[in-house]
Write a protein that holds these residues in place. Structure first.
Motif, PDB file in Angstrom:
ATOM      1  N   CYS A   1      43.634  35.208  53.722  1.00 15.36           N
ATOM      2  CA  CYS A   1      43.942  36.144  55.144  1.00 15.36           C
ATOM      3  C   CYS A   1      45.253  35.921  54.998  1.00 15.36           C
ATOM      4  CB  CYS A   1      43.323  34.869  55.861  1.00 15.36           C
ATOM      5  SG  CYS A   1      41.438  35.511  55.816  1.00 15.36           S
ATOM      6  N   GLY A   2      46.174  36.062  54.346  1.00 15.99           N
ATOM      7  CA  GLY A   2      47.640  36.239  53.988  1.00 15.99           C
ATOM      8  C   GLY A   2      48.357  34.376  54.685  1.00 15.99           C
ATOM      9  N   CYS A   3      47.955  33.597  54.777  1.00 15.31           N
ATOM     10  CA  CYS A   3      48.541  32.212  55.016  1.00 15.31           C
ATOM     11  C   CYS A   3      49.732  31.432  54.052  1.00 15.31           C
ATOM     12  CB  CYS A   3      47.202  31.711  55.058  1.00 15.31           C
ATOM     13  SG  CYS A   3      45.549  32.523  56.520  1.00 15.31           S
ATOM     14  N   CYS A   4      49.320  31.629  53.288  1.00 19.60           N
ATOM     15  CA  CYS A   4      50.058  30.636  52.184  1.00 19.60           C
ATOM     16  C   CYS A   4      49.946  31.903  50.756  1.00 19.60           C
ATOM     17  CB  CYS A   4      49.090  29.832  51.349  1.00 19.60           C
ATOM     18  SG  CYS A   4      48.346  28.580  52.958  1.00 19.60           S
ATOM     19  N   ASP A   5      51.496  31.560  49.690  1.00 22.81           N
ATOM     20  CA  ASP A   5      51.917  32.397  48.749  1.00 22.81           C
ATOM     21  C   ASP A   5      50.823  32.080  47.685  1.00 22.81           C
ATOM     22  OD1 ASP A   5      53.705  32.825  49.952  1.00 22.81           O
ATOM     23  OD2 ASP A   5      55.672  31.239  49.603  1.00 22.81           O
ATOM     24  N   SER A   6      50.870  33.052  47.210  1.00 25.11           N
ATOM     25  CA  SER A   6      49.605  32.054  45.922  1.00 25.11           C
ATOM     26  C   SER A   6      50.524  32.756  44.751  1.00 25.11           C
ATOM     27  CB  SER A   6      48.327  33.521  45.952  1.00 25.11           C
ATOM     28  OG  SER A   6      48.349  34.676  45.933  1.00 25.11           O
ATOM     29  N   CYS A   7      49.575  32.076  43.529  1.00 25.11           N
ATOM     30  CA  CYS A   7      50.115  32.307  42.329  1.00 25.11           C
ATOM     31  C   CYS A   7      48.923  33.982  41.593  1.00 25.11           C
ATOM     32  CB  CYS A   7      49.780  31.280  41.087  1.00 25.11           C
ATOM     33  SG  CYS A   7      50.366  31.293  39.782  1.00 25.11           S
ATOM     34  N   VAL A   8      49.057  34.559  41.170  1.00 25.75           N
ATOM     35  CA  VAL A   8      49.283  35.437  40.517  1.00 25.75           C
ATOM     36  C   VAL A   8      49.256  35.819  38.707  1.00 25.75           C
ATOM     37  CG1 VAL A   8      48.055  38.045  40.517  1.00 25.75           C
ATOM     38  CG2 VAL A   8      49.083  36.749  42.550  1.00 25.75           C
ATOM     39  N   LYS A   9      48.118  35.862  38.093  1.00 26.81           N
ATOM     40  CA  LYS A   9      47.746  35.880  36.537  1.00 26.81           C
ATOM     41  C   LYS A   9      48.790  37.278  36.338  1.00 26.81           C
ATOM     42  CE  LYS A   9      45.205  35.212  32.500  1.00 26.81           C
ATOM     43  NZ  LYS A   9      44.749  34.287  31.590  1.00 26.81           N
ATOM     44  N   GLN A  10      49.491  36.999  35.166  1.00 28.81           N
ATOM     45  CA  GLN A  10      49.791  38.357  35.243  1.00 28.81           C
ATOM     46  C   GLN A  10      49.758  38.575  33.197  1.00 28.81           C
ATOM     47  OE1 GLN A  10      52.648  40.489  36.628  1.00 28.81           O
ATOM     48  NE2 GLN A  10      51.456  38.887  37.833  1.00 28.81           N
ATOM     49  N   LEU A  11      48.232  39.538  33.573  1.00 32.79           N
ATOM     50  CA  LEU A  11      47.821  40.126  32.346  1.00 32.79           C
ATOM     51  C   LEU A  11      48.512  40.833  31.046  1.00 32.79           C
ATOM     52  CD1 LEU A  11      44.340  41.522  34.369  1.00 32.79           C
ATOM     53  CD2 LEU A  11      44.485  38.769  33.211  1.00 32.79           C
ATOM     54  N   GLU A  12      47.529  41.169  30.157  1.00 35.00           N
ATOM     55  CA  GLU A  12      48.603  42.084  28.705  1.00 35.00           C
ATOM     56  C   GLU A  12      48.431  42.708  28.428  1.00 35.00           C
ATOM     57  OE1 GLU A  12      49.053  39.600  25.778  1.00 35.00           O
ATOM     58  OE2 GLU A  12      50.682  37.445  26.896  1.00 35.00           O
ATOM     59  N   GLU A  13      48.498  43.928  28.084  1.00 33.18           N
ATOM     60  CA  GLU A  13      47.976  45.040  27.307  1.00 33.18           C
ATOM     61  C   GLU A  13      46.852  44.871  27.386  1.00 33.18           C
ATOM     62  OE1 GLU A  13      48.798  49.168  24.927  1.00 33.18           O
ATOM     63  OE2 GLU A  13      49.848  47.124  24.884  1.00 33.18           O
ATOM     64  N   GLY A  14      45.233  45.516  27.607  1.00 31.54           N
ATOM     65  CA  GLY A  14      44.188  45.665  26.539  1.00 31.54           C
ATOM     66  C   GLY A  14      42.883  44.647  27.100  1.00 31.54           C
ATOM     67  N   ASP A  15      44.164  43.906  28.550  1.00 30.47           N
ATOM     68  CA  ASP A  15      43.301  42.931  29.015  1.00 30.47           C
ATOM     69  C   ASP A  15      42.089  43.483  30.178  1.00 30.47           C
ATOM     70  OD1 ASP A  15      44.328  40.390  27.490  1.00 30.47           O
ATOM     71  OD2 ASP A  15      45.405  40.384  29.223  1.00 30.47           O
ATOM     72  N   LEU A  16      41.168  42.873  30.248  1.00 27.69           N
ATOM     73  CA  LEU A  16      40.519  43.635  31.628  1.00 27.69           C
ATOM     74  C   LEU A  16      41.208  43.149  32.502  1.00 27.69           C
ATOM     75  CD1 LEU A  16      36.776  44.522  31.480  1.00 27.69           C
ATOM     76  CD2 LEU A  16      36.570  42.311  32.143  1.00 27.69           C
ATOM     77  N   CYS A  17      41.137  44.685  34.119  1.00 26.37           N
ATOM     78  CA  CYS A  17      41.600  44.449  35.071  1.00 26.37           C
ATOM     79  C   CYS A  17      40.310  43.950  35.619  1.00 26.37           C
ATOM     80  CB  CYS A  17      41.953  45.749  35.197  1.00 26.37           C
ATOM     81  SG  CYS A  17      42.849  46.917  34.289  1.00 26.37           S
ATOM     82  N   PRO A  18      40.981  43.167  36.883  1.00 26.07           N
ATOM     83  CA  PRO A  18      39.832  43.019  38.051  1.00 26.07           C
ATOM     84  C   PRO A  18      39.882  43.761  39.320  1.00 26.07           C
ATOM     85  CG  PRO A  18      42.634  42.208  38.991  1.00 26.07           C
ATOM     86  CD  PRO A  18      43.010  42.918  37.010  1.00 26.07           C
ATOM     87  N   SER A  19      38.801  43.735  39.545  1.00 24.90           N
ATOM     88  CA  SER A  19      38.003  44.290  40.541  1.00 24.90           C
ATOM     89  C   SER A  19      39.106  44.048  41.503  1.00 24.90           C
ATOM     90  CB  SER A  19      36.860  44.624  40.700  1.00 24.90           C
ATOM     91  OG  SER A  19      36.606  42.937  41.077  1.00 24.90           O
ATOM     92  N   LEU A  20      38.756  45.303  43.191  1.00 17.50           N
ATOM     93  CA  LEU A  20      39.480  44.791  43.754  1.00 17.50           C
ATOM     94  C   LEU A  20      38.819  44.175  45.397  1.00 17.50           C
ATOM     95  CD1 LEU A  20      39.873  48.731  44.859  1.00 17.50           C
ATOM     96  CD2 LEU A  20      42.371  47.254  43.615  1.00 17.50           C
ATOM     97  N   PRO A  21      40.015  42.823  45.319  1.00 19.23           N
ATOM     98  CA  PRO A  21      39.057  42.035  46.397  1.00 19.23           C
ATOM     99  C   PRO A  21      38.540  42.130  47.224  1.00 19.23           C
ATOM    100  CG  PRO A  21      41.639  41.916  46.278  1.00 19.23           C
ATOM    101  CD  PRO A  21      40.974  43.000  44.897  1.00 19.23           C
ATOM    102  N   LEU A  22      37.893  41.586  48.076  1.00 20.89           N
ATOM    103  CA  LEU A  22      37.219  41.730  49.700  1.00 20.89           C
ATOM    104  C   LEU A  22      38.964  41.738  50.720  1.00 20.89           C
ATOM    105  CD1 LEU A  22      34.047  39.284  49.633  1.00 20.89           C
ATOM    106  CD2 LEU A  22      34.377  41.877  50.057  1.00 20.89           C
ATOM    107  N   LEU A  23      38.362  42.467  51.615  1.00 22.26           N
ATOM    108  CA  LEU A  23      39.991  42.236  52.318  1.00 22.26           C
ATOM    109  C   LEU A  23      40.026  40.610  53.121  1.00 22.26           C
ATOM    110  CD1 LEU A  23      41.952  44.418  53.384  1.00 22.26           C
ATOM    111  CD2 LEU A  23      40.434  44.815  55.284  1.00 22.26           C
ATOM    112  N   GLY A  24      41.277  40.239  52.468  1.00 29.53           N
ATOM    113  CA  GLY A  24      41.424  39.288  53.602  1.00 29.53           C
ATOM    114  C   GLY A  24      41.603  37.792  52.066  1.00 29.53           C
ATOM    115  N   ALA A  25      40.310  38.432  51.167  1.00 30.34           N
ATOM    116  CA  ALA A  25      40.579  37.450  49.669  1.00 30.34           C
ATOM    117  C   ALA A  25      41.863  37.590  48.681  1.00 30.34           C
ATOM    118  CB  ALA A  25      38.976  37.408  49.090  1.00 30.34           C
ATOM    119  N   PRO A  26      42.313  36.672  48.248  1.00 27.43           N
ATOM    120  CA  PRO A  26      44.152  36.765  47.301  1.00 27.43           C
ATOM    121  C   PRO A  26      43.489  37.406  46.360  1.00 27.43           C
ATOM    122  CG  PRO A  26      43.297  34.222  46.705  1.00 27.43           C
ATOM    123  CD  PRO A  26      41.534  35.129  48.345  1.00 27.43           C
TER     124      PRO A  26
END
Length: 225
Positions: free
Chosen positions: A48-73
């Motif tokens: 819900c945009g309350c706090c900062d978060s850590c986002v892992k950086q994927l490398e070439e060839g890694d499986l991409c994440p699907s879009l999260p639900l609105l409000g989810a990080p």
């Protein structure tokens, strides 16, 4: 613990939290200090945009994440110089005009708002079909719109390959007897194409000729595919 806490806080207003995320949610949410992040810090990128978060950086060839639900990080994303190819769901390298637009938008995009990022080819040019908000449209390799818009929910099977081919043929050097494809309003191939005095049926997505369907142009009035 933070995940459980967020569910507890949001549970009484579940629909509201994951659609609007009112400020009152963050007023009762205790943010955890990020001491180490193996990726990038996303300001207000948590639930819900309350706090900062850590986002892992994927490398070439890694499986991409699907879009999260609105409000989810978001928990991971393709790293610098990479984009998520929706056809393969893999992080892919690119460069060029599309890359520049992608990178610039990615820097300012709030993950919860779901801004559309451009779809890029491996060489950094734009894919024939692009979508923004509620519509999709055909573009040239350098991103110029070359056709009308189609509602997103009607464009799942639209490829825009015909619109791209026709644009490149008509804008390039003209040659005698050159084939110019006929496209429908969405930018796909019309089912019947003619070259010279011969007409034939094609695959509407990619324009591949259907073998054995050739007819003389004089038969066009009674010709169906």
């Amino acid at each position: 613990m933070n995940f459980l806490l967020s569910i507890f806080v949001c549970a009484p207003v579940f629909v509201t939290c994951f659609s609007l995320c009112p400020p009152i949610v963050c007023d009762t949410y205790m943010c955890k200090l990020i001491e180490h992040c193996d990726g990038r810090i996303a300001p207000k990128g948590g639930y819900c945009g309350c706090c900062d978060s850590c986002v892992k950086q994927l490398e070439e060839g890694d499986l991409c994440p699907s879009l999260p639900l609105l409000g989810a990080p978001i928990q991971s994303e393709c790293g610098e110089g990479l984009y998520c190819d929706k056809e393969t769901s893999l992080c892919t390298k690119f460069g060029g005009a599309c890359k520049e637009e992608y990178d610039s938008k990615k820097q300012i995009t709030d993950p919860m708002l779901g801004m559309d990022l451009p779809e890029c080819e491996d060489d950094g040019s734009y894919k024939p079909k692009q979508c923004s908000e509620s519509v999709c449209y055909c573009v040239s390799a350098d991103g110029k719109q070359i056709g009308g818009a189609t509602y997103r929910w009607e464009a799942d099977d639209v490829k825009c390959e015909c619109a791209r081919e026709r644009y490149e043929v008509t804008m390039g050097p003209q040659r005698l007897g050159q084939f110019v494809p006929q496209c429908d309003e969405s930018g796909d191939y019309k089912s019947i194409q003619c070259h010279g005095s011969v007409c034939y049926c094609v695959d509407r997505s990619y324009g591949n000729k259907i073998e054995g369907s050739e007819r003389h142009i004089s038969e066009l009035g009674n010709f169906e595919c």
